[in-house]
Design a protein around this motif. Sequence first.
Motif, PDB file in Angstrom:
ATOM      1  N   GLN A  70      46.069 -13.991  18.235  1.00 35.80           N
ATOM      2  CA  GLN A  70      46.839 -12.785  17.974  1.00 35.80           C
ATOM      3  C   GLN A  70      46.050 -11.873  17.032  1.00 35.80           C
ATOM      4  OE1 GLN A  70      49.959 -12.877  19.342  1.00 35.80           O
ATOM      5  NE2 GLN A  70      50.687 -10.865  18.727  1.00 35.80           N
ATOM      6  N   LEU A  71      45.849 -10.634  17.464  1.00 34.76           N
ATOM      7  CA  LEU A  71      45.099  -9.682  16.652  1.00 34.76           C
ATOM      8  C   LEU A  71      46.013  -8.556  16.204  1.00 34.76           C
ATOM      9  CD1 LEU A  71      41.871  -9.343  18.833  1.00 34.76           C
ATOM     10  CD2 LEU A  71      42.215 -10.806  16.842  1.00 34.76           C
ATOM     11  N   GLN A  72      45.764  -8.039  15.020  1.00 36.14           N
ATOM     12  CA  GLN A  72      46.544  -6.930  14.486  1.00 36.14           C
ATOM     13  C   GLN A  72      45.593  -5.915  13.882  1.00 36.14           C
ATOM     14  OE1 GLN A  72      50.051  -6.282  14.523  1.00 36.14           O
ATOM     15  NE2 GLN A  72      49.196  -4.308  13.920  1.00 36.14           N
ATOM     16  N   ALA A  73      45.540  -4.720  14.474  1.00 40.29           N
ATOM     17  CA  ALA A  73      44.732  -3.631  13.950  1.00 40.29           C
ATOM     18  C   ALA A  73      45.582  -2.772  13.040  1.00 40.29           C
ATOM     19  CB  ALA A  73      44.168  -2.799  15.091  1.00 40.29           C
ATOM     20  N   SER A  74      44.953  -2.222  12.020  1.00 44.91           N
ATOM     21  CA  SER A  74      45.663  -1.343  11.094  1.00 44.91           C
ATOM     22  C   SER A  74      44.672  -0.366  10.493  1.00 44.91           C
ATOM     23  CB  SER A  74      46.363  -2.163  10.005  1.00 44.91           C
ATOM     24  OG  SER A  74      45.411  -2.912   9.260  1.00 44.91           O
ATOM     25  N   GLY A  75      45.151   0.473   9.578  1.00 38.62           N
ATOM     26  CA  GLY A  75      44.267   1.359   8.835  1.00 38.62           C
ATOM     27  C   GLY A  75      44.136   2.758   9.385  1.00 38.62           C
ATOM     28  N   GLY A  76      44.786   3.038  10.522  1.00 38.89           N
ATOM     29  CA  GLY A  76      44.696   4.378  11.084  1.00 38.89           C
ATOM     30  C   GLY A  76      45.423   5.399  10.241  1.00 38.89           C
ATOM     31  N   GLY A  77      45.182   6.672  10.545  1.00 43.29           N
ATOM     32  CA  GLY A  77      45.843   7.741   9.819  1.00 43.29           C
ATOM     33  C   GLY A  77      45.241   9.077  10.165  1.00 43.29           C
ATOM     34  N   LEU A  78      45.632  10.076   9.380  1.00 37.10           N
ATOM     35  CA  LEU A  78      45.133  11.441   9.563  1.00 37.10           C
ATOM     36  C   LEU A  78      44.047  11.707   8.528  1.00 37.10           C
ATOM     37  CD1 LEU A  78      45.361  14.316  10.751  1.00 37.10           C
ATOM     38  CD2 LEU A  78      47.157  14.758   9.050  1.00 37.10           C
ATOM     39  N   VAL A  79      42.912  12.211   8.996  1.00 39.76           N
ATOM     40  CA  VAL A  79      41.790  12.486   8.099  1.00 39.76           C
ATOM     41  C   VAL A  79      41.109  13.765   8.563  1.00 39.76           C
ATOM     42  CG1 VAL A  79      40.193  11.051   9.445  1.00 39.76           C
ATOM     43  CG2 VAL A  79      39.760  11.448   7.003  1.00 39.76           C
ATOM     44  N   GLN A  80      40.522  14.473   7.624  1.00 39.61           N
ATOM     45  CA  GLN A  80      39.785  15.683   7.976  1.00 39.61           C
ATOM     46  C   GLN A  80      38.407  15.325   8.512  1.00 39.61           C
ATOM     47  OE1 GLN A  80      39.788  18.179   4.442  1.00 39.61           O
ATOM     48  NE2 GLN A  80      41.517  19.359   5.255  1.00 39.61           N
ATOM     49  N   ALA A  81      37.864  16.214   9.313  1.00 35.80           N
ATOM     50  CA  ALA A  81      36.512  16.020   9.819  1.00 35.80           C
ATOM     51  C   ALA A  81      35.551  15.808   8.650  1.00 35.80           C
ATOM     52  CB  ALA A  81      36.086  17.225  10.647  1.00 35.80           C
ATOM     53  N   GLY A  82      34.647  14.840   8.808  1.00 37.77           N
ATOM     54  CA  GLY A  82      33.724  14.484   7.748  1.00 37.77           C
ATOM     55  C   GLY A  82      34.219  13.366   6.860  1.00 37.77           C
ATOM     56  N   GLY A  83      35.475  13.022   7.008  1.00 40.13           N
ATOM     57  CA  GLY A  83      36.057  11.972   6.177  1.00 40.13           C
ATOM     58  C   GLY A  83      35.783  10.577   6.718  1.00 40.13           C
ATOM     59  N   SER A  84      36.374   9.578   6.057  1.00 41.03           N
ATOM     60  CA  SER A  84      36.144   8.179   6.399  1.00 41.03           C
ATOM     61  C   SER A  84      37.456   7.425   6.507  1.00 41.03           C
ATOM     62  CB  SER A  84      35.279   7.503   5.318  1.00 41.03           C
ATOM     63  OG  SER A  84      34.013   8.111   5.227  1.00 41.03           O
ATOM     64  N   LEU A  85      37.445   6.394   7.329  1.00 46.95           N
ATOM     65  CA  LEU A  85      38.546   5.455   7.427  1.00 46.95           C
ATOM     66  C   LEU A  85      37.962   4.072   7.665  1.00 46.95           C
ATOM     67  CD1 LEU A  85      41.243   7.133   9.743  1.00 46.95           C
ATOM     68  CD2 LEU A  85      41.507   6.552   7.329  1.00 46.95           C
ATOM     69  N   ARG A  86      38.702   3.060   7.247  1.00 44.09           N
ATOM     70  CA  ARG A  86      38.313   1.676   7.512  1.00 44.09           C
ATOM     71  C   ARG A  86      39.452   1.005   8.256  1.00 44.09           C
ATOM     72  NH1 ARG A  86      39.414  -2.744   4.331  1.00 44.09           N
ATOM     73  NH2 ARG A  86      38.089  -4.583   4.595  1.00 44.09           N
ATOM     74  N   LEU A  87      39.132   0.450   9.406  1.00 41.51           N
ATOM     75  CA  LEU A  87      40.142  -0.200  10.234  1.00 41.51           C
ATOM     76  C   LEU A  87      39.955  -1.706  10.179  1.00 41.51           C
ATOM     77  CD1 LEU A  87      40.072   2.015  13.472  1.00 41.51           C
ATOM     78  CD2 LEU A  87      41.317   2.403  11.343  1.00 41.51           C
ATOM     79  N   PRO A  88      40.873  -2.446   9.582  1.00 40.01           N
ATOM     80  CA  PRO A  88      40.807  -3.906   9.628  1.00 40.01           C
ATOM     81  C   PRO A  88      41.461  -4.428  10.907  1.00 40.01           C
ATOM     82  CG  PRO A  88      42.033  -3.085   7.695  1.00 40.01           C
ATOM     83  CD  PRO A  88      41.917  -1.969   8.675  1.00 40.01           C
ATOM     84  N   CYS A  89      40.928  -5.521  11.412  1.00 37.24           N
ATOM     85  CA  CYS A  89      41.524  -6.244  12.527  1.00 37.24           C
ATOM     86  C   CYS A  89      41.688  -7.678  12.058  1.00 37.24           C
ATOM     87  CB  CYS A  89      40.634  -6.171  13.758  1.00 37.24           C
ATOM     88  SG  CYS A  89      41.201  -7.182  15.158  1.00 37.24           S
ATOM     89  N   ALA A  90      42.938  -8.098  11.895  1.00 37.36           N
ATOM     90  CA  ALA A  90      43.227  -9.433  11.385  1.00 37.36           C
ATOM     91  C   ALA A  90      43.616 -10.346  12.535  1.00 37.36           C
ATOM     92  CB  ALA A  90      44.353  -9.367  10.352  1.00 37.36           C
ATOM     93  N   ALA A  91      43.090 -11.567  12.514  1.00 36.09           N
ATOM     94  CA  ALA A  91      43.378 -12.541  13.556  1.00 36.09           C
ATOM     95  C   ALA A  91      44.220 -13.675  12.986  1.00 36.09           C
ATOM     96  CB  ALA A  91      42.088 -13.096  14.128  1.00 36.09           C
ATOM     97  N   SER A  92      45.133 -14.171  13.799  1.00 40.04           N
ATOM     98  CA  SER A  92      45.930 -15.331  13.401  1.00 40.04           C
ATOM     99  C   SER A  92      45.913 -16.338  14.543  1.00 40.04           C
ATOM    100  CB  SER A  92      47.367 -14.921  13.071  1.00 40.04           C
ATOM    101  OG  SER A  92      47.978 -14.327  14.193  1.00 40.04           O
ATOM    102  N   GLY A  93      45.815 -17.596  14.188  1.00 36.93           N
ATOM    103  CA  GLY A  93      45.786 -18.640  15.202  1.00 36.93           C
ATOM    104  C   GLY A  93      44.453 -18.680  15.924  1.00 36.93           C
ATOM    105  N   GLY A  94      44.231 -19.701  16.695  1.00 34.65           N
ATOM    106  CA  GLY A  94      43.025 -19.805  17.504  1.00 34.65           C
ATOM    107  C   GLY A  94      41.779 -20.049  16.677  1.00 34.65           C
ATOM    108  N   THR A  95      40.660 -20.033  17.346  1.00 40.49           N
ATOM    109  CA  THR A  95      39.374 -20.256  16.699  1.00 40.49           C
ATOM    110  C   THR A  95      38.620 -18.936  16.695  1.00 40.49           C
ATOM    111  OG1 THR A  95      38.556 -21.001  18.846  1.00 40.49           O
ATOM    112  CG2 THR A  95      39.248 -22.695  17.286  1.00 40.49           C
ATOM    113  N   PHE A  96      38.967 -18.121  15.752  1.00 38.21           N
ATOM    114  CA  PHE A  96      38.465 -16.750  15.675  1.00 38.21           C
ATOM    115  C   PHE A  96      36.950 -16.686  15.691  1.00 38.21           C
ATOM    116  CE2 PHE A  96      38.547 -12.364  14.665  1.00 38.21           C
ATOM    117  CZ  PHE A  96      37.622 -12.130  13.661  1.00 38.21           C
TER     118      PHE A  96
END
Length: 123
Positions: free
Chosen positions: A1-27
């Motif tokens: 099971q994967l869960q992506a997060s960290g999205g949002g609204l940003v101005q051009a030239g800006g930065s964002l970091r998107l984490p993807c967290a895994a649960s269960g399994g052999t990641f």
Amino acid sequence: QLQASGGGLVQAGGSLRLPCAASGGTFSTYTVAWFRQAPGEERQFVAAFAVQNKRTYYDDSVKGRFTISRDNAMNMVNLQMNNLKPEDTAVYYCGAGRPIISAISSPLMYYNWGQGTLVTVSS
């Protein structure tokens, strides 16, 4: 099971970091990739961290701006996005699979998808 997060609204030239967290399994045994999908378009490859050679792969449109990294101890894959452009606007998804290297950019090679996170870049 994967869960992506960290999205949002940003101005051009800006930065964002998107984490993807895994649960269960052999990641640690899966290649994990980020794809994105804009309205009315197909899912597009962004970046991948290949498990078989521990190398990273990027679409040409994001090379030099995006960085994918993984932390197997934390069951996390992160996508650092810098110098964002309006054309980066999309829903971003992380996926896990075991693709061969030559097919690493094909969404058909991934069978575990997380819920997407919306990134909006304003001009």
